[in-house]
Design an enzyme around this catalytic site. Structure first.
Site, PDB file in Angstrom:
ATOM      1  N   ARG A   1      45.712  40.099  31.241  1.00 12.61           N
ATOM      2  CA  ARG A   1      44.658  39.092  31.231  1.00 12.61           C
ATOM      3  C   ARG A   1      43.530  39.472  30.275  1.00 12.61           C
ATOM      4  O   ARG A   1      42.876  38.599  29.711  1.00 12.61           O
ATOM      5  CB  ARG A   1      44.102  38.873  32.634  1.00 12.61           C
ATOM      6  CG  ARG A   1      43.404  40.085  33.242  1.00 12.61           C
ATOM      7  CD  ARG A   1      42.836  39.731  34.610  1.00 12.61           C
ATOM      8  NE  ARG A   1      42.106  40.853  35.210  1.00 12.61           N
ATOM      9  CZ  ARG A   1      41.598  40.832  36.431  1.00 12.61           C
ATOM     10  NH1 ARG A   1      41.761  39.772  37.196  1.00 12.61           N
ATOM     11  NH2 ARG A   1      40.949  41.881  36.898  1.00 12.61           N
TER      12      ARG A   1
ATOM     13  N   ASN B   1      45.285  40.026  38.107  1.00 15.19           N
ATOM     14  CA  ASN B   1      45.142  41.352  37.497  1.00 15.19           C
ATOM     15  C   ASN B   1      46.482  41.966  37.132  1.00 15.19           C
ATOM     16  O   ASN B   1      46.573  42.868  36.307  1.00 15.19           O
ATOM     17  CB  ASN B   1      44.321  42.292  38.395  1.00 15.19           C
ATOM     18  CG  ASN B   1      44.959  42.547  39.744  1.00 15.19           C
ATOM     19  OD1 ASN B   1      46.178  42.416  39.908  1.00 15.19           O
ATOM     20  ND2 ASN B   1      44.157  42.913  40.722  1.00 15.19           N
TER      21      ASN B   1
ATOM     22  N   GLU C   1      48.487  43.458  48.450  1.00 15.49           N
ATOM     23  CA  GLU C   1      48.330  43.866  47.055  1.00 15.49           C
ATOM     24  C   GLU C   1      49.642  43.642  46.302  1.00 15.49           C
ATOM     25  O   GLU C   1      50.701  43.534  46.893  1.00 15.49           O
ATOM     26  CB  GLU C   1      47.958  45.346  46.972  1.00 15.49           C
ATOM     27  CG  GLU C   1      46.607  45.684  47.583  1.00 15.49           C
ATOM     28  CD  GLU C   1      45.452  44.967  46.900  1.00 15.49           C
ATOM     29  OE1 GLU C   1      45.522  44.756  45.674  1.00 15.49           O
ATOM     30  OE2 GLU C   1      44.490  44.603  47.599  1.00 15.49           O
TER      31      GLU C   1
ATOM     32  N   TYR D   1      52.539  36.191  43.337  1.00  8.86           N
ATOM     33  CA  TYR D   1      51.226  36.856  43.444  1.00  8.86           C
ATOM     34  C   TYR D   1      50.152  35.936  42.874  1.00  8.86           C
ATOM     35  O   TYR D   1      49.803  35.987  41.695  1.00  8.86           O
ATOM     36  CB  TYR D   1      51.253  38.210  42.735  1.00  8.86           C
ATOM     37  CG  TYR D   1      50.006  39.038  42.977  1.00  8.86           C
ATOM     38  CD1 TYR D   1      49.647  39.424  44.261  1.00  8.86           C
ATOM     39  CD2 TYR D   1      49.175  39.428  41.927  1.00  8.86           C
ATOM     40  CE1 TYR D   1      48.505  40.173  44.499  1.00  8.86           C
ATOM     41  CE2 TYR D   1      48.034  40.175  42.145  1.00  8.86           C
ATOM     42  CZ  TYR D   1      47.708  40.547  43.434  1.00  8.86           C
ATOM     43  OH  TYR D   1      46.567  41.292  43.669  1.00  8.86           O
TER      44      TYR D   1
ATOM     45  N   TYR E   1      37.945  27.126  35.381  1.00  8.22           N
ATOM     46  CA  TYR E   1      37.790  28.517  35.794  1.00  8.22           C
ATOM     47  C   TYR E   1      39.020  29.304  35.352  1.00  8.22           C
ATOM     48  O   TYR E   1      40.156  28.841  35.536  1.00  8.22           O
ATOM     49  CB  TYR E   1      37.648  28.611  37.318  1.00  8.22           C
ATOM     50  CG  TYR E   1      37.488  30.032  37.803  1.00  8.22           C
ATOM     51  CD1 TYR E   1      36.273  30.693  37.650  1.00  8.22           C
ATOM     52  CD2 TYR E   1      38.568  30.722  38.352  1.00  8.22           C
ATOM     53  CE1 TYR E   1      36.130  32.014  38.057  1.00  8.22           C
ATOM     54  CE2 TYR E   1      38.426  32.048  38.758  1.00  8.22           C
ATOM     55  CZ  TYR E   1      37.201  32.680  38.605  1.00  8.22           C
ATOM     56  OH  TYR E   1      37.058  33.987  39.003  1.00  8.22           O
TER      57      TYR E   1
ATOM     58  N   LYS F   1      41.782  34.113  43.368  1.00  7.45           N
ATOM     59  CA  LYS F   1      41.271  33.624  42.078  1.00  7.45           C
ATOM     60  C   LYS F   1      41.620  32.152  41.896  1.00  7.45           C
ATOM     61  O   LYS F   1      40.837  31.387  41.330  1.00  7.45           O
ATOM     62  CB  LYS F   1      41.840  34.469  40.944  1.00  7.45           C
ATOM     63  CG  LYS F   1      41.378  35.910  41.037  1.00  7.45           C
ATOM     64  CD  LYS F   1      42.220  36.831  40.190  1.00  7.45           C
ATOM     65  CE  LYS F   1      41.814  38.277  40.388  1.00  7.45           C
ATOM     66  NZ  LYS F   1      42.183  38.783  41.762  1.00  7.45           N
TER      67      LYS F   1
ATOM     68  N   TYR G   1      47.464  33.778  50.054  1.00  9.13           N
ATOM     69  CA  TYR G   1      45.992  33.830  50.022  1.00  9.13           C
ATOM     70  C   TYR G   1      45.398  32.471  50.390  1.00  9.13           C
ATOM     71  O   TYR G   1      44.253  32.389  50.822  1.00  9.13           O
ATOM     72  CB  TYR G   1      45.509  34.244  48.633  1.00  9.13           C
ATOM     73  CG  TYR G   1      45.628  35.728  48.359  1.00  9.13           C
ATOM     74  CD1 TYR G   1      46.869  36.298  48.052  1.00  9.13           C
ATOM     75  CD2 TYR G   1      44.517  36.560  48.414  1.00  9.13           C
ATOM     76  CE1 TYR G   1      46.989  37.651  47.811  1.00  9.13           C
ATOM     77  CE2 TYR G   1      44.632  37.927  48.170  1.00  9.13           C
ATOM     78  CZ  TYR G   1      45.861  38.459  47.862  1.00  9.13           C
ATOM     79  OH  TYR G   1      45.970  39.808  47.628  1.00  9.13           O
TER      80      TYR G   1
END
Ligand SMILES: *[C@@H]1O[C@H](CO)[C@@H](O)[C@H](O)[C@H]1NC(C)=O
Ligand SMILES: *[C@@H]1O[C@H](CO)[C@@H](O)[C@H](O)[C@H]1NC(C)=O
Ligand SMILES: *[C@@H]1O[C@H](CO)[C@@H](O)[C@H](O)[C@H]1NC(C)=O
Ligand SMILES: *[C@@H]1O[C@H](CO)[C@@H](O)[C@H](O)[C@H]1NC(C)=O
Length: 348
Positions: free
Chosen positions: A190, A234, A126, A240, A229, A244, A157
């Site tokens: 965002r 967030n 996170e 980070y 897209y 997404k 990720y």
């Protein structure tokens, strides 16, 4: 609208473009080899000394099947034993703790005295914004496993890997722009961006926030019908860059319009011409105009990197834990995070 819709046959076959782009070269290489691949690992580890990794608690209380030689069988990582049996504490070289559960009521840590040679790993994917109560974990851990590149065990990720199969298909595009979002909060950067941006360009929004949820197997096929897209993080922090981008955009074959850390930070991990950054434009209106006026030749440039690279997603905690063994030989053996909170929260 300049991009062809509803049917785009030319997008179906990027291989035809392949030879041209190979000649041009991409001018970009993966800058840091993150891990030796599983197969290299299996070949280069000669000694039959096992590293035992104790998973003190499963992330999100979600145990996974680790019976047999799971690291070898699933990831081709040799000499790595995962266990979640706390009785094996004294036999473990490494103990890994996932952050979220550390703060739960009733959670306890191994009791002292601590084996001085045993390395404790703090695991967290996170962002700082969603990582609570870090202060009390100073002076406990020896290594970190996070999405931050300066972690001992860097765990992104996703990652680009050299292409093995010279093939890439993308389905025909029928629509311009989409976003899937479940956590929609007015305070998020965002959301402020989206409210302004959507005045100028229609966005098909899916997910809990728009009451149009997508089942997990519908997500990628749905997104793949769109040219672009919105890969909006967030919260905004160094390195980070989450699923997404890696999954929702790259895996779906949709071009990411990113909001997150600065462009240079993305370019450490992905080619400059693989994405559009909201900060490339002076305003949301300019970005909207840019997308609306894009032609197919320009659009296809965002796919050049796919001639050389595949997308690898990391989404199984077993793989992440097995990778601790791969990294182990290269990590400092006398390390303590005396200020874990400062390290993770600061400079992020
Ligand atoms: C766990 O994995 C092992 C080895 O792959 C397999 O034999 C076993 O059936 C699995 N157990 C469960 C409960 O799925
Ligand atoms: C585990 O190791 C610690 C420190 O070396 C020792 O004090 C403790 O008795 C050991 N526990 C068991 C169950 O062997
Ligand atoms: C890509 O195209 C090939 C050949 O047309 C097909 O065999 C393969 O299943 C396709 N892959 C995907 C992910 O659609
Ligand atoms: C690991 O961290 C603990 C706690 O700070 C420390 O006492 C120990 O010396 C460290 N181990 C190594 C090998 O550096």
């Amino acid at each position: 609208m300049v991009l062809p819709m509803p049917k785009v046959h030319r997008l179906r076959n990027y291989m035809a473009l392949g030879s041209i782009f190979v000649l041009l070269g991409l001018g970009w290489n993966i800058q840091s080899v993150l891990f030796t691949s599983g197969s290299e690992q299996a070949m280069t580890t000669s000694q039959d000394v096992y590293t035992t990794v104790l998973i003190w608690h499963w992330p999100f209380h979600h145990p996974l099947n680790i019976s047999g030689d799971v690291c070898l069988d699933l990831y081709n990582i040799k000499n790595c034993k995962l266990t979640d049996n706390r009785d094996k504490l004294n036999l473990s070289d490494v103990v890994v703790f996932h952050h979220r559960e550390l703060n739960e009521k009733g959670h306890y840590m191994p009791t002292d005295p601590r084996n001085p040679a045993q390395m404790w790993v703090w695991a967290n994917l996170e962002s700082p914004f969603h990582t609570k109560n870090l202060g009390k974990w100073n002076n406990v851990f020896n290594w970190t496993l996070t999405y931050r590149e300066d972690s001992d065990i860097f765990m992104p990720y996703g990652q680009l890997v050299p292409k093995l199969h010279m093939q890439f298909n993308t389905s025909a595009k029928t629509s311009l722009l989409t976003w899937a979002v479940s956590n929609y909060q007015q305070t998020q950067k965002r959301v402020q961006f989206f409210k302004e941006f959507s005045k100028y360009l229609n966005v098909d929004v899916y997910g809990k926030a728009s009451k149009k949820p997508l089942c997990s197997s519908c997500l990628l096929p749905t997104i793949s019908r769109y040219y672009f897209y919105l890969a909006l993080e967030n919260s905004v922090h160094k390195d980070y860059i989450t699923e997404k981008l890696w999954k929702n955009s790259f895996l779906a074959g949709s071009v990411p319009v990113v909001l997150g850390p600065p462009r240079e930070n993305y370019e450490k991990f992905i080619p400059a011409d693989s994405f559009i950054h909201v900060s490339d434009f002076a305003s949301a209106k300019d970005l909207a105009e840019f997308l609306k006026s894009m032609n197919i030749e320009h659009y296809e440039r965002y796919f050049r990197w796919r001639q050389e690279y595949d997308v690898k997603i990391y989404n199984d905690w077993r793989e992440r834990f097995c990778l601790i063994c791969s990294r182990c030989p290269h990590l400092p053996k006398d390390k303590v995070y005396s200020n874990l909170e400062g390290w993770f929260m600061g400079n992020s």
